[in-house]
Design a protein around this motif. Structure first.
Motif, short mmCIF file in Angstrom:
data_model
loop_
_atom_site.label_atom_id
_atom_site.label_comp_id
_atom_site.label_asym_id
_atom_site.label_seq_id
_atom_site.Cartn_x
_atom_site.Cartn_y
_atom_site.Cartn_z
N SER A 153 0.84 -1.21 0.00
CA SER A 153 0.00 0.00 0.00
C SER A 153 0.86 1.24 0.00
O SER A 153 0.56 2.21 -0.69
N ASP B 239 -6.27 -0.65 -4.36
CA ASP B 239 -5.64 -1.15 -3.12
C ASP B 239 -6.58 -2.16 -2.46
O ASP B 239 -7.55 -1.78 -1.83
N GLU B 240 -6.30 -3.41 -2.64
CA GLU B 240 -7.10 -4.50 -2.08
C GLU B 240 -8.59 -4.24 -2.23
O GLU B 240 -9.33 -4.24 -1.24
MG LIG Z 1 -2.30 -2.54 2.47
#
Ligand SMILES: [Mg+2]
Ligand SMILES: Nc1ncnc2c1ncn2[C@@H]1O[C@H](COP(=O)(O)OP(=O)(O)O)[C@@H](O)[C@H]1O
Lengths: 353, 310
Positions: A43, A158-159
Motif C-alpha cells: 500500500s 488497493d485490495e
Molecule cells: Mg495494504
C-alpha cells in the motif's frame, strides 16, 4: 494511458525503512499486481505512486515525467481504496461525477461520461442512491465507476475485493479483468491474495519486507520461482519443502535429512555438503506403486480432488490428487514425484539453483 | 380449550411486568421524577410569577398581563432584548468561525498535538466567575494589560475605557464570552472531524480538488450534523449567559450590556419585583423555542445519513 517506472524507490517512516529500494517497470496498458504478505509495503508503494506519501529516495515516473514533486491532483491517477472512500453525502451519480464537477464540466459532458460508465458497471438504476443505501459489492462498483469516469493515465487499486464475500470476490475478479481488457488503461493493483494475483495479472511483482522478490508473468512465477519466498508464496496449497542435499553418488537424486532418496529431473551442480531445499508442488504428485512410501496424516476430499497431508521423507507434505482415494489416517501410500517439475533451492541464500 | 388461550389475570400481570414497555417505564421513573421536581416545577412557578405582582417576602396576586404590558413600554427591556440578540449573534458567529478554524488546525499533524488539545480546553475548564474576574482585570480602566501594552508600543497615549464606554463594553463582554466559548466548539468539531475518514480527503485530492475545495465540498458537508448540535447548544448557552456580564459590568454602563437574563435577575432579586423579573425570564422562552426548533430541523438525519450500515 502511460507507462510507470519505479527507480530505486525508498521510503522510511521516521527512522524505520519500509520500502527498501524497489525497481519496477510497468508498460503502457499493462495490468500489474503487487502481491505480498500484509505489512510488506504494498500500500505504501501504491500511495507513493498516487502522491499520497512522499518519496524518501529514488524516482517514480509516469510516462516520461518524474512525479516525485507532483501533487496528487496533478498526477492524473484514479485510485480505488480498500474502504472505497465514497463521499457519503453525495449520490452515486455525484460521486462518479465529482472529478468532472471540479473541472467545471457542463452537465451534458458529465452525463455523457457518467451514463456509459454506470452502464458498464450495472449501476444505472442506483445513480440516485446514497452510498449508505448500497451493498458492499455495489459500493465497490461505484468506486470503480468513479475511477473509470476520470479516464486517467493510471488506475490504482488497493485490495479492492478484500471486504467482499468469497463468491462476490470471484465475480468481481472477472469483472475487473474484463474492464481492463476493454479500457486498456495501465493498472497497478495491490493484493495479499496470490490467487487474485495469479488470475488477474499480466505481470506480478512479489514483494516481501519492502523489497521486490521477483517480477514476472503469473505462470513464470509458478513454474520458475526465483527463491524460497516466492516458491512458498505463489501456489495454493503451497509448495512442499524438504531439506537435504545432493546424493554424492548420483546427481539425479536428492537425499532428505532422514535418508530418503527423491528424484531430480536434471543433474544439479552442487557439492554434496551444500544444504539444499527440495521443492515439489502438491499438484505434481501421483499415486505410484513404485513411489516413495508416505503415511497419511489427514485426508480432505473436496469432491473435485482429494487433498492428503502425508508424512514423506520425515516431513509433512500436502498432495493433491484428482482421483478419489479411499485411504485412512495411518495408511501408507506410495507417491510418485514428477521429477521434471521439482525445484531445488540453496537453503542458506534461498535462491533457486 | 378456550380457557387455555386466556391466561389468568395474575399471569397477565407478570407478563406485563416482564415486557419491554414496563421495564422502560420503570427506568424512566427516576429521571421523570427528577425532571418534574427540578425543571417543570420551577419553570411552572416562573411562568406563574410572571402573571402576579409578587415581591420579595410577599406572595402576589394574579394580575394577568400587567407585567408584560409594563415591559412592552419599557425601553430598558427592549434595550436588553436588542443586547441579548446582538450579543448572541455576534458571539456565536465569532465562536463558530474561530472554533472551526482551531479544530481544523488541531486536526493536522502538529508536534505536541495532545498538549495543544489540552491547552485549548483550559478556558472552558476554569470556572466562569474566575475567568470573568480575570477579564475584569484585563479590562480595568487603569490597570488593563491591554492598555498598558498598547501604551508601551506607543499606539495610544491614554488607557482605554473598556467597560465604561457603551460600545467598548459591548465589544469587551463579547470578547470574553467568545474566549470562554471557543473550546467547547473547537473540541466538539474536532471530534466530528476525526470521524471523517482521511481516505475521503485523499480520494478528493486525487479527484483534483484543491484544499479549499476539499474543505468546502467534503469536510464541511460531512460536519453539518455536528455543527447543528454544537451551534444549538452554543446559542442556548450564549443567549442565557449571566455570570460573565454580572461580574464584568452588571449590565452597565447605562444598560448597554444588560442581557435579558441579567435584567431579569436585577429587577427580580435586588429590585425585589419578583413578578416583573419572572416576566422578563418568560419573555426569553419564545427566543429559546425558536433556537430549539431550528436545531430540531438542523438535527434531523439528512438523507445521506439514512439507511444501511456502514
Ligand atoms: Mg495494504
Ligand atoms: N503512516 C505510517 N507511519 C508509520 N508506519 C507506517 C505508516 N504507514 C504504514 N506503515 C508501516 O509500513 C509497513 C507497510 O505498510 P503497508 O504498506 O500498509 O503494508 P501492506 O503491504 O499490508 O499494504 C507496515 O509495517 C506499517 O506498519
Amino acid at each position: 494511458m502511460a507507462s510507470v517506472e519505479f527507480v530505486n524507490v525508498r521510503k522510511s517512516f521516521g527512522s524505520q525503512p519500509i520500502i527498501k529500494g524497489v525497481d519496477v517497470q510497468i508498460e503502457d496498458g499493462e495490468f500489474v499486481i503487487l502481491v505480498g504478505p500484509s505489512g510488506c509495503g504494498k500500500s505504501t508503494l501504491l500511495r507513493m505512486l498516487a502522491g499520497l506519501e512522499n518519496i524518501s529516495a529514488g524516482e517514480i515516473r509516469i510516462g516520461d515525467k518524474v512525479v516525485n514533486r507532483v501533487p496528487p491532483k496533478e498526477r492524473d491517477i484514479a485510485m480505488v481504496f480498500q474502504n472505497y472512500a465514497l463521499y457519503p453525502h453525495m449520490t452515486v451519480a455525484d460521486n462518479m461525477a465529482f472529478s468532472l464537477t471540479l473541472k467545471g464540466e457542463s452537465k451534458a459532458v458529465i452525463d455523457a461520461r457518467v451514463k456509459p460508465a454506470a452502464e458498464i458497471l450495472g449501476l444505472t438504476h442506483l445513480l440516485e442512491r446514497y452510498p449508505r443505501q448500497l451493498s458492499g459489492g455495489q459500493r465497490q462498483r461505484v468506486a470503480m465507476g468513479r475511477a473509470i469516469v476520470r479516464d486517467p493515465q493510471v488506475f490504482l487499486f488497493d485490495e479492492p475485493l478484500s471486504n467482499l464475500d468469497a463468491k462476490l470476490r470471484v465475480a468481481m475478479r472477472a469483472e475487473i479483468k474484463e474492464l481492463h481488457q476493454r479500457l486498456k488503461t495501465t493498472t497497478v493493483y495491490v493484493t495479499h491474495d496470490q490467487i487474485e494475483a495469479m488470475t488477474m495479472a499480466d505481470k506480478i511483482v512479489v514483494m516481501h519486507d519492502g523489497r521486490v522478490e521477483q517480477i514476472g508473468a503469473p505462470l513464470e512465477l509458478y513454474d520458475r520461482p526465483a527463491n524460497l519466498f516466492v516458491a512458498g508464496f505463489i501456489g495454493s496449497p503451497s509448495m512442499n519443502m524438504i531439506s537435504g542435499c545432493i546424493d554424492p553418488s548420483d546427481p539425479l537424486s536428492f537425499v532428505a535429512k532422514d535418508g530418503t532418496k527423491l528424484p531430480v529431473g536434471k543433474p544439479i551442480d552442487a557439492s554434496p555438503d551444500r544444504p539444499l531445499v527440495y521443492g515439489m508442488r502438491p499438484e505434481f504428485m501421483r499415486l505410484d506403486p513404485a513411489g516413495i512410501p508416505a503415511e497419511v496424516v489427514v485426508i480432505e476430499p473436496t469432491g473435485a480432488e482429494t487433498q492428503i497431508i502425508a508424512k514423506l521423507a520425515g516431513t509433512e507434505v500436502t498432495c493433491v490428487f484428482h482421483e478419489r482415494i479411499a485411504a485412512r489416517p495411518g495408511d501408507t501410500l506410495h507417491i510418485g514425484i514428477d521429477a521434471a517439475a521439482i525445484h531445488i533451492f540453496d537453503e542458506t541464500t534461498g535462491l533457486r539453483l | 380449550m378456550s380457557s387455555q388461550s386466556i391466561p389468568p389475570p395474575k399471569a397477565r400481570m407478570t407478563d406485563w411486568l416482564q415486557s419491554r414497555n414496563a421495564t422502560g417505564l420503570l427506568f424512566m421513573l427516576p429521571a421523570a421524577a427528577f425532571l418534574i421536581c427540578f425543571l417543570t416545577y420551577p419553570l411552572g412557578l416562573g411562568v406563574w410569577l410572571g402573571f402576579t405582582d409578587a415581591k420579595i417576602g410577599r406572595s402576589g396576586v394574579f394580575i394577568g398581563l400587567e407585567n408584560y404590558w409594563y415591559l412592552w413600554h419599557d425601553p430598558v427591556f427592549w434595550t436588553s432584548v436588542f443586547n441579548t440578540v446582538f450579543y448572541t449573534l455576534i458571539a456565536s458567529v465569532l465562536k463558530f468561525a474561530l472554533g472551526l478554524w482551531l479544530a481544523l488546525i488541531l486536526n493536522e499533524h502538529l508536534p505536541f498535538k495532545s498538549f495543544f488539545r489540552a491547552i485549548v480546553l483550559l478556558p472552558w475548564v476554569v470556572p466562569t466567575v474566575l475567568s470573568a474576574l480575570a477579564f475584569w482585570w484585563i479590562f480595568d480602566a487603569q490597570f488593563s494589560i491591554i492598555s498598558w501594552s498598547l501604551m508601551q508600543l506607543g499606539w495610544i497615549d491614554a488607557p482605554i475605557n473598556f467597560l465604561g464606554d457603551p460600545t467598548n463594553a459591548r465589544i469587551s463582554v463579547i470578547a470574553a464570552n467568545v474566549w470562554r466559548g471557543i473550546p467547547f466548539i473547537a473540541i466538539s468539531l474536532l471530534a466530528g472531524l476525526q470521524t471523517i475518514s482521511p481516505s475521503l480527503q485523499e480520494a478528493a485530492s486525487l479527484d483534483g480538488a484543491t484544499s479549499w475545495q476539499r474543505f468546502r465540498l467534503v469536510t464541511l458537508p460531512m460536519l453539518t450534523p455536528i455543527i447543528a448540535v454544537v451551534m444549538t447548544f452554543s446559542v442556548l448557552f450564549t443567549f442565557t449567559d449571566f455570570q460573565l456580564i454580572y461580574v464584568l459590568t452588571k449590565g452597565g454602563p447605562v444598560n448597554a450590556t444588560h442581557l435579558m437574563a441579567t435584567l431579569s435577575f436585577q429587577r427580580g432579586i435586588p429590585g425585589g419585583q419578583l413578578g416583573e423579573g419572572a416576566a422578563i425570564a418568560v419573555a426569553m422562552i419564545p427566543f429559546l423555542l425558536a433556537a430549539i426548533l431550528f436545531s430540531f430541523f438542523g438535527l434531523q438525519r439528512r438523507k445521506w445519513q439514512q439507511g444501511g450500515q456502514d
